[in-house]
Motif scaffolding. Structure first.
Motif, PDB file in Angstrom:
ATOM      1  N   LEU A 105       0.834  -1.202   0.000  1.00  0.00           N
ATOM      2  CA  LEU A 105       0.000   0.000   0.000  1.00  0.00           C
ATOM      3  C   LEU A 105       0.870   1.253   0.000  1.00  0.00           C
ATOM      4  O   LEU A 105       1.803   1.377   0.794  1.00  0.00           O
ATOM      5  N   ILE A 106       0.579   2.184  -0.915  1.00  0.00           N
ATOM      6  CA  ILE A 106       1.250   3.481  -0.966  1.00  0.00           C
ATOM      7  C   ILE A 106       0.191   4.568  -0.879  1.00  0.00           C
ATOM      8  O   ILE A 106      -0.832   4.513  -1.578  1.00  0.00           O
ATOM      9  N   LEU A 107       0.410   5.545  -0.021  1.00  0.00           N
ATOM     10  CA  LEU A 107      -0.500   6.677   0.099  1.00  0.00           C
ATOM     11  C   LEU A 107       0.127   7.915  -0.524  1.00  0.00           C
ATOM     12  O   LEU A 107       1.331   8.149  -0.377  1.00  0.00           O
ATOM     13  N   LEU A 108      -0.676   8.699  -1.204  1.00  0.00           N
ATOM     14  CA  LEU A 108      -0.228   9.972  -1.768  1.00  0.00           C
ATOM     15  C   LEU A 108      -0.865  11.103  -0.968  1.00  0.00           C
ATOM     16  O   LEU A 108      -2.061  11.074  -0.676  1.00  0.00           O
ATOM     17  N   GLN A 109      -0.066  12.092  -0.609  1.00  0.00           N
ATOM     18  CA  GLN A 109      -0.570  13.264   0.093  1.00  0.00           C
ATOM     19  C   GLN A 109       0.113  14.505  -0.453  1.00  0.00           C
ATOM     20  O   GLN A 109       1.042  14.419  -1.259  1.00  0.00           O
ATOM     21  N   THR A 110      -0.347  15.671   0.000  1.00  0.00           N
ATOM     22  CA  THR A 110       0.152  16.923  -0.554  1.00  0.00           C
ATOM     23  C   THR A 110      -0.057  18.059   0.436  1.00  0.00           C
ATOM     24  O   THR A 110      -0.916  17.967   1.316  1.00  0.00           O
ATOM     25  N   LEU A 111       0.711  19.131   0.276  1.00  0.00           N
ATOM     26  CA  LEU A 111       0.468  20.357   1.035  1.00  0.00           C
ATOM     27  C   LEU A 111      -0.377  21.344   0.226  1.00  0.00           C
ATOM     28  O   LEU A 111      -0.654  22.451   0.677  1.00  0.00           O
ATOM     29  N   SER A 112      -0.821  20.936  -0.952  1.00  0.00           N
ATOM     30  CA  SER A 112      -1.539  21.848  -1.842  1.00  0.00           C
ATOM     31  C   SER A 112      -2.965  22.130  -1.401  1.00  0.00           C
ATOM     32  O   SER A 112      -3.520  23.186  -1.732  1.00  0.00           O
ATOM     33  N   LYS A 113      -3.584  21.217  -0.683  1.00  0.00           N
ATOM     34  CA  LYS A 113      -5.008  21.337  -0.380  1.00  0.00           C
ATOM     35  C   LYS A 113      -5.255  21.897   1.013  1.00  0.00           C
ATOM     36  O   LYS A 113      -5.460  23.090   1.180  1.00  0.00           O
ATOM     37  N   SER A 114      -5.230  21.059   2.037  1.00  0.00           N
ATOM     38  CA  SER A 114      -5.580  21.524   3.384  1.00  0.00           C
ATOM     39  C   SER A 114      -4.613  22.571   3.912  1.00  0.00           C
ATOM     40  O   SER A 114      -5.006  23.478   4.653  1.00  0.00           O
ATOM     41  N   PHE A 115      -3.329  22.489   3.549  1.00  0.00           N
ATOM     42  CA  PHE A 115      -2.342  23.468   4.009  1.00  0.00           C
ATOM     43  C   PHE A 115      -2.353  24.746   3.164  1.00  0.00           C
ATOM     44  O   PHE A 115      -1.696  25.724   3.511  1.00  0.00           O
ATOM     45  N   GLY A 116      -3.058  24.720   2.036  1.00  0.00           N
ATOM     46  CA  GLY A 116      -3.157  25.911   1.204  1.00  0.00           C
ATOM     47  C   GLY A 116      -1.852  26.324   0.557  1.00  0.00           C
ATOM     48  O   GLY A 116      -1.606  27.515   0.364  1.00  0.00           O
TER      49      GLY A 116
END
Length: 368
Positions: free
Chosen positions: A197-208
């Motif tokens: 399992l690999i998860l993708l996340q980002t600072l683009s959305k919730s962190f603005g």
């Protein structure tokens, strides 16, 4: 070839921890041609490791630092996954439309086959259908939770069924770009049990912080080690790293923004459900809403753009006929968007009355 790969190494890799005069990387030794307060070393290449940043992300997501890969947005991680696990013109990925379009784009760029298995009519994951269509050449299954454009979060139980199945032994990717808007928690805890399992996340959305382009892949450390061999040596800039560190020290402010967006999302959903020309509004766990109109959604999309409000037409995706997606903004922007949308729908109503066509029917209570 990936497993045999020797990563690019510089003299600073070989002398990590040592201090001295830096004359190894052909940088401009006199400094940058501009002055940016707080960034005096822009003439130097950034760290290829970003250990401090990885440690903060790991603490925030309750994983180990060696489980974190940093990329230029999560799009770099998507491309990385396909390049590492798929051979061109031979292997395939599987996607579940309607979903984020970059999985297919990256596959097409890398000459990797794309298998499409649509979500159910209720936009839930159909694991049995996925397993029915996997083959020996299916190497990666891309899922999105909360899904873009539906806003629905994946139930962990069907995901576990997929990961435990004997029919599929490839990689499962869950894109959690919007997870912080959801009432459900991240699936990071599942990585310890499921190494595929690999998860993708980002600072683009919730962190603005879409402007700094920082995304993450979180997975088993042996997979992340391979990604770090394949990536460009200095893919994360000093500016990006510094701003990301500041953001991770400001999680409380991020949380306040989440509360505001969730409240506005619920308000807009309730408002749209009252309007007769809205056929359906899909409950969302993200910072957007998908809704279906009773007229030509593409025409509505164009008319809103002409009046200064840009939303997204999604009617060209499976099960999304006449659907539009609207991002949740601040209250004033949301009010303006609702005002413009309502005016356009009222124009349809007047046109129908003038033409003598049956009046539109009022939406049924709870129709969502």
């Amino acid at each position: 070839n990936i497993l045999r790969l020797q990563p690019y190494r510089c003299a600073r890799d070989e002398n990590k921890g040592k201090e001295g005069i830096l004359m190894d990387a052909n940088e401009m030794s006199l400094g940058a041609c501009i002055t940016v307060p707080g960034h005096e070393e822009l003439h130097r290449y950034p760290s290829p490791y970003n250990d401090e940043l990885k440690a903060k992300i790991a603490k925030f997501r309750r994983v180990k630092p060696e489980m974190v890969f940093l990329g230029v947005g999560s799009d770099e991680a998507i491309d990385m996954i396909i390049r590492v696990f798929c051979s061109p013109a031979r292997h395939s990925i599987m996607v579940t439309p309607p979903t984020y379009g970059m999985y297919k784009v990256c596959a097409d760029i890398n000459d990797v086959i794309v298998q499409s298995v649509p979500l159910r009519v209720d936009f839930k994951l159909d694991v049995d259908k996925l397993l029915e269509h996997v083959s020996d050449n299916t190497r990666v299954i891309f899922l999105c939770s909360p899904n873009n454009p539906t806003g629905k979060t994946i139930d962990p139980e069907p995901l576990k069924k997929l990961l435990l199945s004997d029919k599929y032994k490839g990689i499962v990717v869950v894109d959690e770009a919007y997870i912080d808007f959801s009432p459900h928690s991240s699936l990071c805890y599942m990585i310890y049990r499921f190494p595929r399992l690999i998860l993708l996340q980002t600072l683009s959305k919730s962190f603005g912080l879409a402007g700094i382009r920082l995304g993450m892949a979180i997975g088993n450390s042996s997979i992340i080690e391979i990604f770090n061999k394949v990536k460009a040596p200095y893919n994360i800039s000093r500016l990006t790293s510094k701003l990301a560190l500041e953001a991770l020290d400001n999680v409380q402010a991020m949380g306040e923004n989440l509360k505001t967006i969730r409240a506005e999302r619920n308000r807009i959903e309730s408002e749209l459900l009252k309007w007769p020309y809205i056929e359906e509004v899909y409950h969302s766990d993200a910072n957007f809403l998908l809704f279906r109109v009773k007229r030509d959604a593409l025409d509505v999309y164009h008319k809103m753009a002409e009046r200064g409000v840009l939303i997204r037409y999604r009617g060209n995706q499976p099960r999304c006929e006449n659907c539009l997606r609207i991002t949740i903004g601040g209250k004033s922007d949301n009010d303006k968007a609702l005002e413009v949308l309502r005016a356009i729908l009222d124009e349809y109503s007047e046109a129908d009355k003038a033409a003598g066509t049956p009046a539109y029917q009022t939406a049924k209570p709870g129709q969502h």
